[in-house]
Write a protein that holds these residues in place. Structure first.
Motif, PDB file in Angstrom:
ATOM      1  N   PRO A 578       0.784  -1.248   0.000  1.00  0.00           N
ATOM      2  CA  PRO A 578       0.000   0.000   0.000  1.00  0.00           C
ATOM      3  C   PRO A 578       0.812   1.293   0.000  1.00  0.00           C
ATOM      4  O   PRO A 578       0.338   2.320  -0.499  1.00  0.00           O
ATOM      5  N   THR A 579       2.012   1.289   0.567  1.00  0.00           N
ATOM      6  CA  THR A 579       2.839   2.500   0.621  1.00  0.00           C
ATOM      7  C   THR A 579       4.273   2.145   0.220  1.00  0.00           C
ATOM      8  O   THR A 579       4.635   0.975   0.111  1.00  0.00           O
ATOM      9  N   SER A 580       5.091   3.162   0.041  1.00  0.00           N
ATOM     10  CA  SER A 580       6.477   2.915  -0.387  1.00  0.00           C
ATOM     11  C   SER A 580       7.255   2.113   0.643  1.00  0.00           C
ATOM     12  O   SER A 580       8.095   1.284   0.292  1.00  0.00           O
ATOM     13  N   GLY A 581       6.977   2.325   1.916  1.00  0.00           N
ATOM     14  CA  GLY A 581       7.681   1.604   2.966  1.00  0.00           C
ATOM     15  C   GLY A 581       6.730   0.886   3.899  1.00  0.00           C
ATOM     16  O   GLY A 581       5.747   1.478   4.379  1.00  0.00           O
ATOM     17  N   VAL A 582       6.992  -0.396   4.138  1.00  0.00           N
ATOM     18  CA  VAL A 582       6.193  -1.168   5.083  1.00  0.00           C
ATOM     19  C   VAL A 582       7.144  -1.933   5.992  1.00  0.00           C
ATOM     20  O   VAL A 582       8.048  -2.634   5.519  1.00  0.00           O
ATOM     21  N   ALA A 583       6.936  -1.800   7.299  1.00  0.00           N
ATOM     22  CA  ALA A 583       7.739  -2.542   8.278  1.00  0.00           C
ATOM     23  C   ALA A 583       7.060  -3.876   8.566  1.00  0.00           C
ATOM     24  O   ALA A 583       5.827  -3.955   8.662  1.00  0.00           O
ATOM     25  N   TYR A 584       7.887  -4.900   8.711  1.00  0.00           N
ATOM     26  CA  TYR A 584       7.392  -6.243   9.010  1.00  0.00           C
ATOM     27  C   TYR A 584       8.084  -6.750  10.285  1.00  0.00           C
ATOM     28  O   TYR A 584       9.012  -7.554  10.230  1.00  0.00           O
ATOM     29  N   PRO A 585       7.653  -6.272  11.444  1.00  0.00           N
ATOM     30  CA  PRO A 585       8.362  -6.598  12.695  1.00  0.00           C
ATOM     31  C   PRO A 585       8.350  -8.084  13.036  1.00  0.00           C
ATOM     32  O   PRO A 585       9.273  -8.582  13.676  1.00  0.00           O
ATOM     33  N   MET A 586       7.299  -8.815  12.619  1.00  0.00           N
ATOM     34  CA  MET A 586       7.189 -10.216  12.998  1.00  0.00           C
ATOM     35  C   MET A 586       7.751 -11.158  11.932  1.00  0.00           C
ATOM     36  O   MET A 586       7.769 -12.375  12.134  1.00  0.00           O
ATOM     37  N   ALA A 587       8.199 -10.625  10.813  1.00  0.00           N
ATOM     38  CA  ALA A 587       8.728 -11.465   9.732  1.00  0.00           C
ATOM     39  C   ALA A 587      10.079 -12.044  10.131  1.00  0.00           C
ATOM     40  O   ALA A 587      10.787 -11.497  10.989  1.00  0.00           O
ATOM     41  N   GLU A 588      10.453 -13.135   9.493  1.00  0.00           N
ATOM     42  CA  GLU A 588      11.705 -13.807   9.798  1.00  0.00           C
ATOM     43  C   GLU A 588      12.853 -13.139   9.046  1.00  0.00           C
ATOM     44  O   GLU A 588      12.897 -13.159   7.821  1.00  0.00           O
ATOM     45  N   GLY A 589      13.770 -12.528   9.792  1.00  0.00           N
ATOM     46  CA  GLY A 589      14.996 -12.017   9.174  1.00  0.00           C
ATOM     47  C   GLY A 589      14.945 -10.587   8.703  1.00  0.00           C
ATOM     48  O   GLY A 589      15.790  -9.770   9.064  1.00  0.00           O
ATOM     49  N   TYR A 590      13.952 -10.241   7.896  1.00  0.00           N
ATOM     50  CA  TYR A 590      13.927  -8.887   7.339  1.00  0.00           C
ATOM     51  C   TYR A 590      13.054  -7.956   8.180  1.00  0.00           C
ATOM     52  O   TYR A 590      12.190  -8.397   8.945  1.00  0.00           O
ATOM     53  N   THR A 591      13.284  -6.659   8.033  1.00  0.00           N
ATOM     54  CA  THR A 591      12.564  -5.666   8.843  1.00  0.00           C
ATOM     55  C   THR A 591      11.539  -4.879   8.045  1.00  0.00           C
ATOM     56  O   THR A 591      10.487  -4.515   8.575  1.00  0.00           O
ATOM     57  N   ARG A 592      11.849  -4.572   6.789  1.00  0.00           N
ATOM     58  CA  ARG A 592      10.897  -3.790   6.005  1.00  0.00           C
ATOM     59  C   ARG A 592      11.118  -4.041   4.516  1.00  0.00           C
ATOM     60  O   ARG A 592      12.156  -4.571   4.098  1.00  0.00           O
ATOM     61  N   ILE A 593      10.111  -3.624   3.756  1.00  0.00           N
ATOM     62  CA  ILE A 593      10.188  -3.699   2.300  1.00  0.00           C
ATOM     63  C   ILE A 593       9.898  -2.310   1.749  1.00  0.00           C
ATOM     64  O   ILE A 593       8.926  -1.654   2.152  1.00  0.00           O
ATOM     65  N   THR A 594      10.758  -1.858   0.853  1.00  0.00           N
ATOM     66  CA  THR A 594      10.568  -0.568   0.191  1.00  0.00           C
ATOM     67  C   THR A 594      10.168  -0.810  -1.254  1.00  0.00           C
ATOM     68  O   THR A 594      10.813  -1.591  -1.968  1.00  0.00           O
ATOM     69  N   GLU A 595       9.109  -0.149  -1.677  1.00  0.00           N
ATOM     70  CA  GLU A 595       8.688  -0.206  -3.079  1.00  0.00           C
ATOM     71  C   GLU A 595       9.079   1.120  -3.735  1.00  0.00           C
ATOM     72  O   GLU A 595       8.451   2.154  -3.513  1.00  0.00           O
ATOM     73  N   TYR A 596      10.157   1.062  -4.532  1.00  0.00           N
ATOM     74  CA  TYR A 596      10.754   2.299  -5.029  1.00  0.00           C
ATOM     75  C   TYR A 596       9.910   3.011  -6.073  1.00  0.00           C
ATOM     76  O   TYR A 596      10.076   4.213  -6.297  1.00  0.00           O
ATOM     77  N   LYS A 597       9.003   2.299  -6.694  1.00  0.00           N
ATOM     78  CA  LYS A 597       8.122   2.926  -7.684  1.00  0.00           C
ATOM     79  C   LYS A 597       7.261   4.019  -7.052  1.00  0.00           C
ATOM     80  O   LYS A 597       6.732   4.893  -7.744  1.00  0.00           O
ATOM     81  N   LYS A 598       7.158   3.968  -5.715  1.00  0.00           N
ATOM     82  CA  LYS A 598       6.352   4.947  -4.978  1.00  0.00           C
ATOM     83  C   LYS A 598       7.222   5.954  -4.227  1.00  0.00           C
ATOM     84  O   LYS A 598       6.723   6.697  -3.388  1.00  0.00           O
ATOM     85  N   LEU A 599       8.535   5.988  -4.536  1.00  0.00           N
ATOM     86  CA  LEU A 599       9.462   6.890  -3.835  1.00  0.00           C
ATOM     87  C   LEU A 599      10.474   7.473  -4.833  1.00  0.00           C
ATOM     88  O   LEU A 599      11.613   7.011  -4.882  1.00  0.00           O
ATOM     89  N   PRO A 600      10.078   8.502  -5.587  1.00  0.00           N
ATOM     90  CA  PRO A 600       8.757   9.140  -5.673  1.00  0.00           C
ATOM     91  C   PRO A 600       7.810   8.321  -6.549  1.00  0.00           C
ATOM     92  O   PRO A 600       8.204   7.285  -7.081  1.00  0.00           O
ATOM     93  N   ILE A 601       6.598   8.805  -6.713  1.00  0.00           N
ATOM     94  CA  ILE A 601       5.624   8.122  -7.568  1.00  0.00           C
ATOM     95  C   ILE A 601       6.158   8.121  -8.995  1.00  0.00           C
ATOM     96  O   ILE A 601       6.510   9.166  -9.555  1.00  0.00           O
TER      97      ILE A 601
END
Length: 688
Positions: A578-601
């Protein structure tokens, strides 16, 4: 077992040349003695000892601790132009005798001494080692006295003694401002006219690297006694100056005092040296001069900046605009530091080192950045994925309503409004410490589902060990505001950050060198300055933006940084999250995913690029870059040690997240860079 070799004066002109030769040999364990370890921090395969040779007790303790097989005694400062008649030479005679005494007491086997052709002062001629001359300088007399005494003393205790009488030494990195060759070259490089006052004087010049090679050869031989170390070929000062003028193509700048008929001749009989097959090639004199000239003809700069992220580029830009000549040195193969971005194969602008956007309330910082390139408003919105739901980050009242039933959510919101009536946000630390059990319950939910697991992955340590400022960085909102920042100015550069940095440093007064580690080009000098061999001037201000522990070769240990690894993926979808940056605190190993197509749009249908972000230990296989300083009590104590070390050098300036070991935002880096620029070029305590 390696042979222990102790070298005094190891940070001097000759000492560095000797270290360069002897450290290439595996059979020696080298101990370099200096008054400051920082002077030799760049030398590998050496154990550096700090010791004031004037302290006889300290010398004895050092000698007994090391128990060297061999001593190479080079230390004998030439402090000013009057050193030849200075009574400090008597002090150094006493110091040298004490070193010899302590060496003998510790059962040493071989003693090498750097004497001087000044032991022949007072007469002209071609001198063999047995010439019976009383030197007419205190320096020459002191050197000769030691040489003669040490030769007899060592013979009585079965110590192999090698007393070198070194003739006129020259070479790269000779900073002796009274030497004819370096002084003449420096003046000619500045366009000044030069007068050769004694054109008929003859000297026996020998290159510093040849002296070092001969010294090692003598040390490894069975020779014992006093020996001339020279080329065996005399050159008039006219010949020397003519060679320099010819190589530099500026012979018209040199004049000769023909009226001065006084001339002295100081040439060496090198029969002993030749018999040991340690003589030098005399046809390389002009080749060596060329090397010296090349070194000294490095461009002159008003400022050297190491690192061209926002900190270094800002200072370089300001200096260039002020008419200063700037050398910008970057270790990586690209500009913009961690702000570097590029277009991937799908045409999407990707930030290589993680997501960045600019935000500030600082009017000065905003005015500065807005004056460079083109910017557009960008309101960053982010999400946290908890229990199958995307919730706003920072957490707000929407979060409460997503995870609690309607009655409980209303209760939490009412308690928060009552507890913080004049606030629209609060830190998780305040909520956890609240006296209100309802508020504390909400805080514990957030902490256990986000702050604790995210922090544990991000920093690799328990949250209790972290500096409290880290937990305060992301607040908890007390309303429905959906935006990551509250700053007045929230922007992103059109075309990306690399373009903005490029606009800053694309100045006539800025020279950029990529793929170059500044640590390989600097030397720490005894006078409390740092010099750079890429710059033709000494004591040039140096702005350092890299890790401070690496500048000082991890002297006090490695400062802890957290690193990151980015798994870049391209997907054949219009949108991944849904947004350029999403944090995944409960995921295994990784902390967040950045979608660069939305940074900038970016309008690129059917494709999107994401970066899955994994925290890593800095220095590990995937943790190659230092990103975040890990702020603990221990790490900040260690940083203070490095900061004290940095304070010893009056032309060193530190700026940026790594150099200052602070968790700066982008605007804070720029703010400090603006301040640091003013300090560099206005402080009376710093030499420009």
């Amino acid at each position: 077992m390696k042979t222990k070799v102790l070298i005094t004066g190891a940070s001097g002109f000759l000492g560095k040349a000797v270290l360069k030769v002897i450290t290439k040999r595996d059979e020696y364990q080298v101990y370099a003695i200096t008054t400051s370890k920082a002077k030799l921090q760049s030398v590998e395969n050496v154990i550096v000892y700090e010791c004031d040779l004037r302290d006889s007790a300290a010398v004895e303790n050092m000698m007994c601790e090391i128990m060297p097989h061999t001593v190479i005694h080079l230390a004998w400062p030439q402090t000013d132009k009057d050193f030849r008649m200075s009574h400090e030479n008597v002090d150094w005679l006493e110091i040298s005798l004490n070193i010899l005494r302590c060496f003998q007491k510790c059962n040493g086997h071989k003693f090498v001494f750097a004497g001087s052709s000044s032991e022949y002062d007072g007469e002209d001629g071609f001198f063999g080692e047995h010439a019976d001359i009383v030197p007419d300088s205190v320096y020459g007399l002191a050197k000769k006295t030691f040489n003669k005494f040490a030769e007899e003393y060592c013979s009585k205790f079965n110590i192999q003694y090698i007393g070198m009488r070194i003739f006129t030494i020259y070479g790269i990195s000779d900073t002796h401002k009274f030497g004819a060759i370096p002084n003449t070259i420096s003046k000619l490089l500045k366009g000044e006219n030069v007068i050769c006052n004694q054109p008929n004087t003859i000297r026996d010049y020998i290159y510093v690297d040849d002296v070092a090679r001969i010294m090692l050869g003598l040390m490894e031989s069975t020779f014992s006694g006093i020996i001339n170390v020279a080329s065996g070929t005399g050159r008039s000062m006219r010949q020397v100056f003519e060679s320099i003028g010819r190589i530099m193509n500026c012979g018209d700048k040199i004049s000769y005092n023909e009226e001065n008929k006084n001339a002295s001749r100081l040439e060496a009989d090198i029969t002993k040296l030749t018999s040991l097959c340690l003589n030098v090639k005399n046809d390389l004199f002009e080749e060596h001069l060329k090397k010296i000239i090349e070194e000294k003809s490095a461009k002159e700069y008003d400022l050297i900046v190491a690192g061209c992220g926002f900190a270094g580029s800002t200072i370089a830009y300001l200096a260039a605009k002020a008419g200063k000549k700037v050398l910008l040195v970057e270790k990586r193969n690209h500009i913009a530091g961690n702000m570097y971005d590029y277009q991937d194969d799908s045409g999407i602008l990707v930030q290589k080192y993680g997501p960045h956007s600019f935000h500030t309330n600082n009017e000065d910082v905003y005015r500065f950045i807005a004056s460079i390139g083109e910017w557009e408003e960008y309101i960053l919105r982010a999400r946290v994925f908890i229990d199958g739901k995307f919730t706003p980050s920072p957490f707000n009242f929407t979060t409460i309503e997503q995870y609690f039933d309607e009655e409980k959510a209303q209760q939490i919101e009412e308690h928060l409004k009552a507890a913080y009536p004049n606030s629209n946000k609060v830190t998780i630390v305040e909520l956890l410490n609240s006296d209100d059990s309802i508020i504390r319950e909400y805080a514990e939910f957030l902490f256990e589902n986000d702050y604790r697991p995210y922090t544990a992955k991000q920093w690799g340590i328990n949250p209790d060990e972290l500096d409290i400022s880290i937990l305060k960085r992301v607040p908890v909102r007390l309303d429905y505001t959906d935006g990551y920042f509250d700053d007045k100015y929230q922007l992103i550069p059109k075309g990306g950050f690399t373009k903005i940095i490029g606009d800053m440093i694309n100045q006539d007064n800025i020279d950029l060198i990529l793929n170059s580690d500044i640590n390989e080009h600097i030397s720490f000098e005894p006078d409390g300055t740092i010099n750079c061999d890429l710059c033709g001037t000494k004591n040039t201000p140096l702005v350092y933006t890299g890790p401070l522990d690496e500048l000082f070769k991890l002297k006090y240990g490695r400062l802890p940084y957290r690193s990151l690894y980015f798994d870049l993926q391209t997907h054949d979808v219009d949108s991944y999250q849904p947004t350029s940056g999403v944090a995944y605190p409960m995921a295994e190993g990784y902390t967040r995913i950045t979608e660069y197509k939305k940074l900038p749009i970016q309008n690129i249908p059917g494709k999107t690029t994401i970066a899955v972000e994994y925290p890593e230990v800095y220095g590990s296989e995937r943790g190659k870059e230092p990103y975040y300083p890990i702020l603990t009590n221990d790490s900040q104590t260690m940083y203070c040690q490095y900061k004290e070390e940095a304070n010893k050098y009056n032309n060193l300036f530190l700026c940026g997240r790594l150099a200052e070991f602070k968790y700066y935002n982008m605007d804070q880096v720029i703010e400090h860079a603006l301040q640091e620029f003013q300090l560099i070029f206005s402080s009376a305590d710093k030499k420009i």
